[in-house]
Motif scaffolding. Structure first.
Motif, PDB file in Angstrom:
ATOM      1  N   ALA A   1      35.838  40.702  39.304  1.00 60.70           N
ATOM      2  CA  ALA A   1      35.663  41.563  40.475  1.00 60.70           C
ATOM      3  C   ALA A   1      35.917  40.788  41.767  1.00 60.70           C
ATOM      4  CB  ALA A   1      34.259  42.152  40.482  1.00 60.70           C
ATOM      5  N   THR A   2      35.473  39.519  41.793  1.00 59.75           N
ATOM      6  CA  THR A   2      35.678  38.695  42.987  1.00 59.75           C
ATOM      7  C   THR A   2      37.163  38.457  43.242  1.00 59.75           C
ATOM      8  OG1 THR A   2      33.569  37.576  42.616  1.00 59.75           O
ATOM      9  CG2 THR A   2      35.133  36.499  44.093  1.00 59.75           C
ATOM     10  N   VAL A   3      37.899  38.096  42.191  1.00 55.66           N
ATOM     11  CA  VAL A   3      39.334  37.829  42.347  1.00 55.66           C
ATOM     12  C   VAL A   3      40.076  39.103  42.750  1.00 55.66           C
ATOM     13  CG1 VAL A   3      41.441  37.182  41.123  1.00 55.66           C
ATOM     14  CG2 VAL A   3      39.345  35.880  40.761  1.00 55.66           C
ATOM     15  N   ILE A   4      39.784  40.205  42.064  1.00 58.91           N
ATOM     16  CA  ILE A   4      40.479  41.466  42.357  1.00 58.91           C
ATOM     17  C   ILE A   4      40.166  41.947  43.760  1.00 58.91           C
ATOM     18  CG2 ILE A   4      40.596  43.912  41.722  1.00 58.91           C
ATOM     19  CD1 ILE A   4      40.218  43.001  38.792  1.00 58.91           C
ATOM     20  N   ALA A   5      38.891  41.867  44.159  1.00 54.02           N
ATOM     21  CA  ALA A   5      38.508  42.307  45.511  1.00 54.02           C
ATOM     22  C   ALA A   5      39.177  41.438  46.570  1.00 54.02           C
ATOM     23  CB  ALA A   5      36.994  42.268  45.664  1.00 54.02           C
ATOM     24  N   THR A   6      39.224  40.130  46.331  1.00 51.80           N
ATOM     25  CA  THR A   6      39.871  39.232  47.290  1.00 51.80           C
ATOM     26  C   THR A   6      41.350  39.563  47.439  1.00 51.80           C
ATOM     27  OG1 THR A   6      38.313  37.453  46.750  1.00 51.80           O
ATOM     28  CG2 THR A   6      40.361  36.818  47.834  1.00 51.80           C
ATOM     29  N   LEU A   7      42.017  39.773  46.318  1.00 55.11           N
ATOM     30  CA  LEU A   7      43.438  40.138  46.363  1.00 55.11           C
ATOM     31  C   LEU A   7      43.648  41.478  47.057  1.00 55.11           C
ATOM     32  CD1 LEU A   7      44.637  39.083  42.787  1.00 55.11           C
ATOM     33  CD2 LEU A   7      45.392  38.106  44.959  1.00 55.11           C
ATOM     34  N   ALA A   8      42.821  42.469  46.712  1.00 54.89           N
ATOM     35  CA  ALA A   8      42.972  43.804  47.297  1.00 54.89           C
ATOM     36  C   ALA A   8      42.776  43.766  48.809  1.00 54.89           C
ATOM     37  CB  ALA A   8      41.985  44.769  46.653  1.00 54.89           C
ATOM     38  N   LEU A   9      41.754  43.067  49.271  1.00 56.65           N
ATOM     39  CA  LEU A   9      41.496  42.980  50.707  1.00 56.65           C
ATOM     40  C   LEU A   9      42.629  42.236  51.420  1.00 56.65           C
ATOM     41  CD1 LEU A   9      37.670  42.196  50.609  1.00 56.65           C
ATOM     42  CD2 LEU A   9      38.720  44.254  51.553  1.00 56.65           C
ATOM     43  N   SER A  10      43.065  41.123  50.821  1.00 60.06           N
ATOM     44  CA  SER A  10      44.131  40.342  51.456  1.00 60.06           C
ATOM     45  C   SER A  10      45.428  41.140  51.530  1.00 60.06           C
ATOM     46  CB  SER A  10      44.361  39.046  50.677  1.00 60.06           C
ATOM     47  OG  SER A  10      43.178  38.274  50.621  1.00 60.06           O
ATOM     48  N   ILE A  11      45.796  41.792  50.424  1.00 56.18           N
ATOM     49  CA  ILE A  11      47.046  42.570  50.395  1.00 56.18           C
ATOM     50  C   ILE A  11      46.928  43.795  51.291  1.00 56.18           C
ATOM     51  CG2 ILE A  11      48.532  43.989  48.924  1.00 56.18           C
ATOM     52  CD1 ILE A  11      47.809  42.067  46.618  1.00 56.18           C
ATOM     53  N   GLY A  12      45.819  44.514  51.192  1.00 52.96           N
ATOM     54  CA  GLY A  12      45.654  45.753  51.953  1.00 52.96           C
ATOM     55  C   GLY A  12      45.696  45.530  53.446  1.00 52.96           C
TER      56      GLY A  12
END
Length: 806
Positions: free
Chosen positions: A23-34
């Motif tokens: 969840a941490t990795v996915i959330a970090t990627l989603a926030l950075s990309i978004g």
């Protein structure tokens, strides 16, 4: 294919098994990309997307200044001289985009943006209409100028896109105009004017003949092959020649600015800082993901060794780890796309008003793909590095290493470098956000000279043709104000041509009779305001000396009088002199009858000198151009929004052809005036919050990971007599060094980009040092708190348990 599906199922099980990590990795990627995709889409529309003009690099705007150095557009006679005497332009046009026009259609009256230009206005932009034609030579003269060119949006919305529209008659401001052309989709100038119509200039006699009436911005198209420097020299020579011919304009200057820079205006550097900030955020997110993936690889060293020992080949292990990384990256990418679309929808609400090209902003697919590519590649590389290292390690060595896996000095330094980088970037963003929030709070709470509570404002745009030859005060404003006063809950009402804090620049150069002449090149401007007596009651502007304007005394036939503010007295009246009775040196000889407290004309600056004139006393030639566009202001003792239905009814009763603009409270006006600052504050605040969160998560993950890897070493040290406090202090010493290095680098980075930060918010070393220090300490405190739980877990290790597990 079968093996890939097996790897994918195994990766899914691993994701469920390590749900917190995943969840941490996915959330970090989603926030950075978004966030990156949303903000870069804005930057693309503002900075990169081509302007909708032919050969836009040949189009320039003229920034002209008075001999004293303030901005001073052209007067119409001056423009004609520039056009005739310059040789570098294939077209030099003047225009006015101020105000609106009332369109009388089948669905009722409607206000449209109006851009009025000289006859060669469209020649500057080199864009041909898709229907009909544009202005013909001489078509900006009286008797020929009742023609209109429609924008594509207006043509579609009001005329259904019908080609038969050419030649039709329409009512604009009560006068008949002939539609002669339709511009292609995307053409707009000024670029922020959506749903506009284009007409030739309509000028009263005073504007047509008066060299001192400076109101008309100018744009030009350079001749093919003429560089900007040659055009600049040519026009500067024209200004010098005119200065010798007309001594009153000697010293006026001109600067040619390319149209792209002109459109961006003061937002150029702010947008570039935003570019650096979102790049830093993307870098921070990638560093965080890389650190997490590397730490996870080290943690799985024994697992991979066991799989290798039981027969798994190296490529199989690498493929499995890459499949897991790819699953993380794809989930993060999907979340980033959804977040980018949602963020952009929110940001657009502010952008349409805040930026000239805000209406053009949309999710940019190449930008989104680039953000996805960077994030996915970083994730895969971060997973590939330990995969290559671990898959090539001898199983016997990995198993024999036991709890010391990943504890080498090189790995410690690499993980620490990740944390230091995150802290440095987070601090730089936090400083910008903190200072911007402080500035915005200061502007919102600044002393405006009035309380904005319980004030409602409504724009009034009268149709000139309907009131031709009529007394606007007697036929419209008088009945309107009487009916508004009768609305329950209304305490006071009046009119003014420019709202306080919203605008400035309607001014005159003045000299007060009987006072010494101003020094050479000193600005002697005073703001002009046209009001009715109720304005003072609405804004509760207190009288300091003399009397207020009074319609019973100050009539069309009485001497022209004015009320000035304290800033006027301070600038123009010698100390100790009584301003009451003093006059302005001009043809009207306006007499000062009162002095009132200051009210800000510009929310960013201290109050300017101001002269208030009675609407009833305006010269006949000025009444039509001035009084047809005014602001109604109302003070209530109830919620201002509650009287809007009554106000709509009053407007319709007094003039059914008048479009009713949705009124705004003065609080809303202030918020809209600060809309670009609010957008910056919102974006940088989000960046800073996310940056701090990523830094804290990164620090927490690092310390947790090192505690887990060092459990055996901690157990040995405690078995040899180390106290729990010593273990805790050792961990905090390492955390302190990382935070200290990160803060130091972050402060150096902030100082390095101070020039760019200054485009958003000024950094004053004497005033902001303690504020920056406070933000740094807050970030350090957040890091120390994040490290507390894993450090406490380390100090709670039982030596017997730790050694038995090994």
């Amino acid at each position: 294919m079968q093996s890939f599906l097996q790897d994918l199922r195994y990766a899914t099980r691993q994701l469920r098994k390590s749900s917190g990590f995943g969840a941490t990795v996915i959330a970090t990627l989603a926030l950075s990309i978004g966030i990156t995709a949303a903000v870069f889409s804005v930057l693309y529309a503002m900075l990169i997307r081509p302007l909708p003009y032919a050969d836009a690099d040949r189009i320039v705007a003229l920034e002209t200044r008075s001999p004293e150095g303030y901005t001073q557009p052209a007067s119409y006679p001056e423009y004609l001289e520039w056009r005739q005497m310059s040789h570098a332009f294939s077209a030099l046009a003047g225009y006015s985009a101020y105000g609106t026009v009332n369109f009388e259609g089948p669905a009722g009256p409607m206000a449209l943006h109006r851009v009025a230009g000289t006859d060669n206005f469209f020649d500057v932009f080199g864009v041909n209409p898709i229907l009909g034609r544009t202005f013909a030579p001489g078509e900006d003269q009286d008797g020929k100028n009742d023609v209109v060119v429609l924008s594509y949006e207006t043509w579609q919305q009001l005329f259904g896109g019908q080609s038969s529209v050419i030649g039709q008659k329409v009512k604009l401001d009560g006068n008949a105009y002939t539609i002669i052309g339709v511009m292609p989709a995307g053409f707009r100038f000024p670029i922020g004017k959506v749903n506009a119509i284009y007409t030739p200039l309509h000028m009263p006699k005073l504007q047509y003949e008066n060299r001192g009436s400076h109101w008309m911005p100018t744009v030009g198209r350079l001749k093919a092959g003429v560089p900007l420097s040659h055009a600049q020299a040519d026009l500067s020579a024209v200004f010098a020649d005119l200065g010798r011919e007309h001594p009153d304009v000697k010293g006026r200057s001109v600067k040619l600015v390319d149209i792209g820079t002109f459109i961006l205006g003061s937002s150029d550097n702010s947008l570039r800082l935003l570019l650096y900030a979102v790049s830093a955020l993307l870098l921070l997110g990638c560093v965080n993901v890389a650190g997490l993936m590397l730490a996870r690889g080290v943690k799985r060293e024994r697992e991979i060794a066991l799989r290798s020992a039981v027969g798994a080949d190296r490529m199989r292990i690498i493929r499995q780890i890459l499949t897991e990384a790819l699953l993380f990256a794809l989930c993060g990418a999907l979340g980033g796309v959804v977040l980018a679309a949602g963020l952009l929808r929110i940001i657009r609400l502010l952008l349409v008003s805040a930026l000239s090209r805000g209406a053009e902003v949309q999710l940019n697919v190449p930008v989104l793909l680039a953000a996805l590519f960077v994030s996915v590649i970083v994730t895969i590389l971060a997973a590939l590095t330990p995969a290559l290292r671990l898959s090539g390690t001898s199983p016997s060595l990995a198993l024999r290493a036991g709890g010391s896996a990943g504890t080498s000095k090189g790995q410690h330094r690499l993980r620490a470098a990740f944390v230091v980088t995150q802290v440095a970037l987070a601090l730089a963003l936090l400083v910008v956000s903190g200072l911007l929030m402080h500035m915005l709070g200061g502007l919102k709470n600044a002393d405006l000279g009035f309380s904005p509570d319980n004030i409602l404002t409504a724009e009034i745009d009268l149709s000139v043709g309907r009131y031709q030859g009529r007394d606007l005060m007697a036929d419209f404003y008088g009945p309107l104000l009487d009916r508004v006063r009768a609305i329950p809950g209304v305490q006071a009402t009046g009119i003014i041509q420019l709202l306080p804090i919203q605008n400035w620049g309607w001014n005159s150069e003045i000299h007060v009779a009987g006072t010494p002449p101003a020094p050479a090149n000193e600005v002697t401007l005073a703001e002009d305001r046209i009001i009715t007596e109720g304005y003072y009651d609405v804004f509760q502007n207190r009288l300091v000396r003399g009397r207020l304007l009074d319609p019973k005394i100050d009539t069309q036939t009485s001497r022209t009088v004015m009320v000035v503010n304290e800033a006027f007295v301070k600038k123009f009246i010698p100390a100790g002199r009584d301003p009451i009775g003093m006059q302005i040196e001009n043809d009207e000889k306006q007499t000062i009858v009162g002095v009132v407290k200051n009210v800000r004309q510009n929310i960013y600056e201290p109050p300017l000198p101001e002269m208030d004139f009675m609407a009833q006393q305006q010269p006949p030639d000025w009444k039509a151009p001035v009084l047809t566009n005014m602001m109604l202001v109302v003070r209530t003792n109830v919620a201002p929004e509650s009287i809007v239905p009554d106000l709509r009814r009053v407007f319709h009763d007094v003039d059914p052809t008048l479009p009713f603009r949705t009124p705004e409270t003065m609080r809303t006006v202030i918020a809209d005036t600060l809309i670009f600052e609010r957008l910056e504050n919102w974006l940088f605040g989000a960046f800073a919050a996310l940056a701090v969160l990523l830094a804290v998560v990164g620090l927490y993950g690092l310390i947790s990971h090192e505690v887990e890897l060092s459990t055996r070493d901690i157990g040995v040290r405690m078995a040899l007599g180390a106290s729990r406090g010593r273990i805790l202090s050792g961990i905090y010493r390492r955390v302190g060094w990382m935070l200290g290095d990160g803060v130091l680098i972050g402060l150096l980075l902030t100082a390095f980009v101070r020039k760019y930060i200054g485009s958003v918010v000024e950094v004053h070393a004497d005033k902001d040092t303690w504020r920056i220090l406070g933000l740094s300490l807050a970030l350090v405190a957040a890091g120390l708190v994040a490290a507390f739980f894993p450090a406490r877990r380390a100090s709670s290790v039982e030596p017997v348990v730790a050694l038995r597990d090994e």
